[in-house]
Structure formats: structure tokens, C-alpha cells
Design a protein around this motif. Structure first.
Motif, PDB file in Angstrom:
ATOM      1  N   GLU A   1      15.279   0.139   5.497  1.00  0.00           N
ATOM      2  CA  GLU A   1      14.606  -0.196   6.666  1.00  0.00           C
ATOM      3  C   GLU A   1      15.144   0.403   8.087  1.00  0.00           C
TER       4      GLU A   1
ATOM      5  N   THR B   1      10.491   2.021  10.079  1.00  0.00           N
ATOM      6  CA  THR B   1       9.857   1.742   8.940  1.00  0.00           C
ATOM      7  C   THR B   1       9.857   0.391   8.600  1.00  0.00           C
ATOM      8  N   LEU B   2       9.095  -0.035   7.627  1.00  0.00           N
ATOM      9  CA  LEU B   2       9.333  -1.552   7.338  1.00  0.00           C
ATOM     10  C   LEU B   2       8.896  -1.791   5.724  1.00  0.00           C
TER      11      LEU B   2
ATOM     12  N   ILE C   1       7.440  -3.747   2.458  1.00  0.00           N
ATOM     13  CA  ILE C   1       6.391  -4.866   2.417  1.00  0.00           C
ATOM     14  C   ILE C   1       6.314  -5.134   0.806  1.00  0.00           C
TER      15      ILE C   1
ATOM     16  N   LEU D   1      -1.619   1.836   0.704  1.00  0.00           N
ATOM     17  CA  LEU D   1      -0.144   2.207   0.786  1.00  0.00           C
ATOM     18  C   LEU D   1       0.092   3.836   0.844  1.00  0.00           C
TER      19      LEU D   1
ATOM     20  N   GLY E   1       2.931   5.728   2.887  1.00  0.00           N
ATOM     21  CA  GLY E   1       3.767   4.782   2.148  1.00  0.00           C
ATOM     22  C   GLY E   1       4.766   5.169   1.237  1.00  0.00           C
TER      23      GLY E   1
ATOM     24  N   GLU F   1       7.406   1.037   1.275  1.00  0.00           N
ATOM     25  CA  GLU F   1       7.707   1.356   2.685  1.00  0.00           C
ATOM     26  C   GLU F   1       6.727   1.879   3.683  1.00  0.00           C
ATOM     27  N   LEU F   2       6.478   1.243   4.693  1.00  0.00           N
ATOM     28  CA  LEU F   2       5.327   2.124   5.720  1.00  0.00           C
ATOM     29  C   LEU F   2       6.151   2.205   7.007  1.00  0.00           C
TER      30      LEU F   2
ATOM     31  N   PHE G   1       2.154  -0.173   8.805  1.00  0.00           N
ATOM     32  CA  PHE G   1       2.531  -1.517   8.651  1.00  0.00           C
ATOM     33  C   PHE G   1       1.511  -2.269   9.435  1.00  0.00           C
TER      34      PHE G   1
ATOM     35  N   SER H   1       9.017  -8.806   4.073  1.00  0.00           N
ATOM     36  CA  SER H   1       7.947  -9.110   4.364  1.00  0.00           C
ATOM     37  C   SER H   1       6.856  -8.986   3.240  1.00  0.00           C
TER      38      SER H   1
END
Length: 136
Positions: free
Chosen positions: A3, A7-8, A10, A26, A31, A75-76, A81, A106
Motif C-alpha cells: 500500500e 495504491t489501495l 481491496i 479490477l 489492478g 491493488e488499485l 479504487f 478494505s
């Protein structure tokens, strides 16, 4: 878990898994699959009636000692995201999902009212196993 400020992660549990009908949501925005793992044991999984494509509902039940459920962590980038989350239809939503290693990210969760008449599939261990059973 990766992270960065851009990027985040999911957690996905059903139709967005690799090879499933919504996975393109995604992959198309870039993603990247970070890992396959399981949830902590206090989650139940349900097949939600009337969803197209068919989707699961993941509900946390503190104190429940289930098998943990197969999930993927993707990861997006932050913009992708946000756009992804904005398209999620009720009764699904995004909240914190605890993974088997104790970390949280998340991920998809379901409103409890939506599973009242749904078939519980927790014992199968995940959405892929459920879909495989339907195909038999």
C-alpha cells in the motif's frame, strides 16, 4: 501487503475473483493481484438471491469459528479504487475485512438484512467451491 500513497488494497470474495465474470473491473483499470489468502474465521458467506451475475454476501459474526474463506487481495491506484467503489450496488459495500494473518484491508461486505433468505455456503470455504458445486 502493498500500500502506497497512490495504491489501495481491496479484498474480493466472489464475482471479482480471478477468472470470474467481474474480474475485468479490477484488471481493466490496471489492478494487480497481490495475494490469495483466507479471511479470519469469524465470517459467514451467503449466495445472494437475484443477483446477476450471481454474487456472494460476506458477513462478519464475531465469535463464529468458521473455516475462514478463500479471498484475493488486489491493488488499485487511488482513482481506480474510488471509481470501483462508487459502482458497487447495495446491499454490498466496502468495509474492513480481517484476514487469517490478523491484517485488515478494505473489502466487500454485505448488509445483514440481505442474507436473511440467502443460502449459507460458509462450509464450502469460498465462492469458487460454491460455483464448482453448481457446475456439477
Amino acid at each position: 501487503m502493498s500500500e502506497t500513497a497512490n495504491t489501495l488494497p481491496i479484498v474480493v470474495v466472489g464475482a471479482h475473483l480471478s477468472g470470474m465474470p467481474l474480474n475485468r473491473e479490477l484488471t481493466e483499470p490496471g489492478g494487480r493481484l497481490l495475494r490469495r489468502c483466507r479471511t479470519a474465521p469469524d465470517y459467514r458467506l451467503y449466495a445472494l438471491p437475484g443477483t446477476v451475475p450471481e454474487k456472494p454476501g460476506l458477513v462478519r459474526e464475531p465469535g463464529f469459528e468458521g473455516p475462514g474463506l478463500d479471498v484475493e487481495v488486489w491493488e488499485l491506484d487511488a482513482a481506480a479504487f474510488g471509481a470501483f467503489v462508487a459502482r458497487i450496488p447495495a446491499p454490498l459495500g466496502i468495509g474492513k475485512v480481517r484476514l487469517e494473518d490478523g491484517s485488515e484491508a478494505s473489502g466487500f461486505l454485505c448488509e445483514a438484512h440481505a442474507v436473511k433468505n440467502a443460502r449459507e455456503i460458509t462450509a464450502l470455504g469460498g465462492w469458487r467451491a460454491y460455483m464448482a458445486r453448481l457446475a456439477d
